[in-house]
Write an enzyme that holds these catalytic residues in place. Structure first.
Site, PDB file in Angstrom:
ATOM      1  N   ASP A   8       0.852  -1.193   0.000  1.00 45.12           N
ATOM      2  CA  ASP A   8       0.000   0.000   0.000  1.00 45.12           C
ATOM      3  C   ASP A   8       0.890   1.245   0.000  1.00 45.12           C
ATOM      4  O   ASP A   8       2.127   1.163  -0.152  1.00 45.12           O
ATOM      5  CB  ASP A   8      -1.016  -0.027   1.157  1.00 45.12           C
ATOM      6  CG  ASP A   8      -0.390   0.225   2.530  1.00 45.12           C
ATOM      7  OD1 ASP A   8       0.851   0.385   2.623  1.00 45.12           O
ATOM      8  OD2 ASP A   8      -1.149   0.257   3.523  1.00 45.12           O
ATOM      9  N   CYS A  65       2.622  -3.517   4.168  1.00 46.77           N
ATOM     10  CA  CYS A  65       1.848  -2.305   4.451  1.00 46.77           C
ATOM     11  C   CYS A  65       2.573  -1.591   5.597  1.00 46.77           C
ATOM     12  O   CYS A  65       3.770  -1.805   5.798  1.00 46.77           O
ATOM     13  CB  CYS A  65       0.380  -2.620   4.741  1.00 46.77           C
ATOM     14  SG  CYS A  65       0.050  -3.575   6.234  1.00 46.77           S
ATOM     15  N   GLY A  66       1.884  -0.747   6.339  1.00 48.15           N
ATOM     16  CA  GLY A  66       2.566  -0.026   7.410  1.00 48.15           C
ATOM     17  C   GLY A  66       3.058  -0.954   8.497  1.00 48.15           C
ATOM     18  O   GLY A  66       4.217  -0.881   8.935  1.00 48.15           O
ATOM     19  N   THR A  67       2.168  -1.841   8.937  1.00 47.08           N
ATOM     20  CA  THR A  67       2.521  -2.785  10.002  1.00 47.08           C
ATOM     21  C   THR A  67       2.738  -4.206   9.487  1.00 47.08           C
ATOM     22  O   THR A  67       3.306  -5.036  10.203  1.00 47.08           O
ATOM     23  CB  THR A  67       1.374  -2.873  11.026  1.00 47.08           C
ATOM     24  OG1 THR A  67       0.191  -3.284  10.321  1.00 47.08           O
ATOM     25  CG2 THR A  67       1.126  -1.539  11.708  1.00 47.08           C
ATOM     26  N   GLY A  68       2.215  -4.500   8.318  1.00 46.79           N
ATOM     27  CA  GLY A  68       2.180  -5.881   7.807  1.00 46.79           C
ATOM     28  C   GLY A  68       0.936  -6.619   8.256  1.00 46.79           C
ATOM     29  O   GLY A  68       0.598  -7.671   7.706  1.00 46.79           O
ATOM     30  N   VAL A  69       0.254  -6.074   9.246  1.00 38.41           N
ATOM     31  CA  VAL A  69      -0.880  -6.793   9.843  1.00 38.41           C
ATOM     32  C   VAL A  69      -2.116  -6.727   8.948  1.00 38.41           C
ATOM     33  O   VAL A  69      -2.722  -7.756   8.614  1.00 38.41           O
ATOM     34  CB  VAL A  69      -1.205  -6.236  11.248  1.00 38.41           C
ATOM     35  CG1 VAL A  69      -2.443  -6.907  11.811  1.00 38.41           C
ATOM     36  CG2 VAL A  69      -0.017  -6.430  12.178  1.00 38.41           C
ATOM     37  N   GLY A  70      -2.486  -5.514   8.543  1.00 35.93           N
ATOM     38  CA  GLY A  70      -3.707  -5.373   7.734  1.00 35.93           C
ATOM     39  C   GLY A  70      -3.628  -6.186   6.453  1.00 35.93           C
ATOM     40  O   GLY A  70      -4.576  -6.901   6.091  1.00 35.93           O
ATOM     41  N   HIS A  98       6.758 -25.304   8.176  1.00 35.66           N
ATOM     42  CA  HIS A  98       5.636 -25.921   8.882  1.00 35.66           C
ATOM     43  C   HIS A  98       4.283 -25.629   8.243  1.00 35.66           C
ATOM     44  O   HIS A  98       3.403 -26.489   8.266  1.00 35.66           O
ATOM     45  CB  HIS A  98       5.587 -25.421  10.333  1.00 35.66           C
ATOM     46  CG  HIS A  98       6.725 -25.924  11.178  1.00 35.66           C
ATOM     47  ND1 HIS A  98       6.688 -25.911  12.556  1.00 35.66           N
ATOM     48  CD2 HIS A  98       7.929 -26.448  10.845  1.00 35.66           C
ATOM     49  CE1 HIS A  98       7.814 -26.406  13.035  1.00 35.66           C
ATOM     50  NE2 HIS A  98       8.598 -26.741  12.016  1.00 35.66           N
ATOM     51  N   ASN A  99       4.094 -24.396   7.762  1.00 38.75           N
ATOM     52  CA  ASN A  99       2.756 -23.980   7.290  1.00 38.75           C
ATOM     53  C   ASN A  99       2.638 -23.940   5.770  1.00 38.75           C
ATOM     54  O   ASN A  99       1.569 -23.638   5.263  1.00 38.75           O
ATOM     55  CB  ASN A  99       2.391 -22.586   7.837  1.00 38.75           C
ATOM     56  CG  ASN A  99       2.749 -22.367   9.285  1.00 38.75           C
ATOM     57  OD1 ASN A  99       3.434 -21.405   9.647  1.00 38.75           O
ATOM     58  ND2 ASN A  99       2.297 -23.264  10.139  1.00 38.75           N
ATOM     59  N   HIS A 134       3.027 -31.913   9.412  1.00 36.27           N
ATOM     60  CA  HIS A 134       2.795 -30.580   8.846  1.00 36.27           C
ATOM     61  C   HIS A 134       1.810 -30.658   7.681  1.00 36.27           C
ATOM     62  O   HIS A 134       0.944 -29.797   7.531  1.00 36.27           O
ATOM     63  CB  HIS A 134       4.118 -29.959   8.405  1.00 36.27           C
ATOM     64  CG  HIS A 134       5.078 -29.781   9.542  1.00 36.27           C
ATOM     65  ND1 HIS A 134       4.720 -29.143  10.715  1.00 36.27           N
ATOM     66  CD2 HIS A 134       6.366 -30.178   9.702  1.00 36.27           C
ATOM     67  CE1 HIS A 134       5.742 -29.151  11.541  1.00 36.27           C
ATOM     68  NE2 HIS A 134       6.760 -29.781  10.946  1.00 36.27           N
ATOM     69  N   ARG A 137      -1.691 -30.853   9.049  1.00 39.84           N
ATOM     70  CA  ARG A 137      -2.227 -29.591   9.594  1.00 39.84           C
ATOM     71  C   ARG A 137      -2.540 -28.591   8.490  1.00 39.84           C
ATOM     72  O   ARG A 137      -3.527 -27.851   8.571  1.00 39.84           O
ATOM     73  CB  ARG A 137      -1.238 -29.015  10.611  1.00 39.84           C
ATOM     74  CG  ARG A 137      -1.163 -29.881  11.864  1.00 39.84           C
ATOM     75  CD  ARG A 137       0.030 -29.538  12.732  1.00 39.84           C
ATOM     76  NE  ARG A 137       0.165 -30.495  13.826  1.00 39.84           N
ATOM     77  CZ  ARG A 137       1.319 -30.771  14.435  1.00 39.84           C
ATOM     78  NH1 ARG A 137       2.439 -30.167  14.064  1.00 39.84           N
ATOM     79  NH2 ARG A 137       1.356 -31.635  15.419  1.00 39.84           N
TER      80      ARG A 137
HETATM   81  C1  RB5 Z   1      -2.146   2.771   6.392  1.00 37.50           C
HETATM   82  O1  RB5 Z   1      -2.030   4.006   7.005  1.00 37.50           O
HETATM   83  C2  RB5 Z   1      -2.000   1.648   7.415  1.00 37.50           C
HETATM   84  O2  RB5 Z   1      -3.162   1.540   8.159  1.00 37.50           O
HETATM   85  C3  RB5 Z   1      -1.678   0.346   6.730  1.00 37.50           C
HETATM   86  O3  RB5 Z   1      -0.505   0.484   5.988  1.00 37.50           O
HETATM   87  C4  RB5 Z   1      -1.429  -0.849   7.620  1.00 37.50           C
HETATM   88  O4  RB5 Z   1      -0.507  -0.567   8.610  1.00 37.50           O
HETATM   89  C5  RB5 Z   1      -2.616  -1.536   8.143  1.00 37.50           C
HETATM   90  O5  RB5 Z   1      -2.545  -2.572   8.794  1.00 37.50           O
END
Ligand code: RB5
Length: 149
Positions: A8, A65-70, A98-99, A134, A137
């Site tokens: 992103d 992305c910013g955190t990789g989480v979203g 493993h995954n 593995h 699973r």
């Molecule tokens: C964008 O500002 C930010 O929310 C996105 O990059 C990400 O970190 C979401 O998980």
């Protein structure tokens, strides 16, 4: 091996840096992300990469992305995608072993350029272990997708 990369607006510079690193190593890399700092929704960036893996345009993917989480949450909504969000190379290795993960995710606001290169190098060079426990699973995860578990 063909590699897809997507991102992103929060991860344009890190994507460029990882892309160049992989090209210098000889990987064939397709860029599915944005090259602009204009707002670009991470579910869209994740979907473009996930579909490329589903269609076998690429073998493995990198999503930033910013955190990789979203973007990891978004990628994991697509059938057949096993995306791992991590900030170090040990998880990148173990999620392949493993995954049988097919996408690695990390955050441009979390990891350095050097660490990102370490994570992708490890991810792309580690095979699935193929161990029976593995495989069983990973099959259970596939069964969840079919609503059979
Ligand atoms: C964008 O500002 C930010 O929310 C996105 O990059 C990400 O970190 C979401 O998980």
């Amino acid at each position: 091996m063909k590699v897809g990369i997507s991102n992103d607006h929060a991860a344009v510079e890190l994507k460029m840096s990882v892309l160049q690193h992989l090209q210098e190593k000889g990987y064939d890399v397709i860029n599915y992300g944005t090259d602009s700092h204009e707002s670009y929704d991470y579910p869209v960036a994740g979907a473009r990469l996930a579909k490329a893996i589903q269609n076998k345009e690429v073998d493995l993917g990198i999503a930033i992305c910013g955190t990789g989480v979203g973007i990891s949450i978004a990628c994991n909504k697509h059938k057949g995608i096993r995306a791992c969000c991590c900030s170090e190379a040990t998880s990148a290795r173990l999620t392949r072993e493993h995954n049988d993960a097919n996408i690695i995710c990390f955050g441009a606001r979390v990891v350095s350029t050097e660490l990102a290169n370490d994570i992708v190098d490890t991810f792309l060079t580690t095979p699935f272990s193929n161990g029976e426990r593995h495989k069983k699973r990973v099959q259970m995860i596939k069964d969840i997708e079919e609503d059979e578990i």
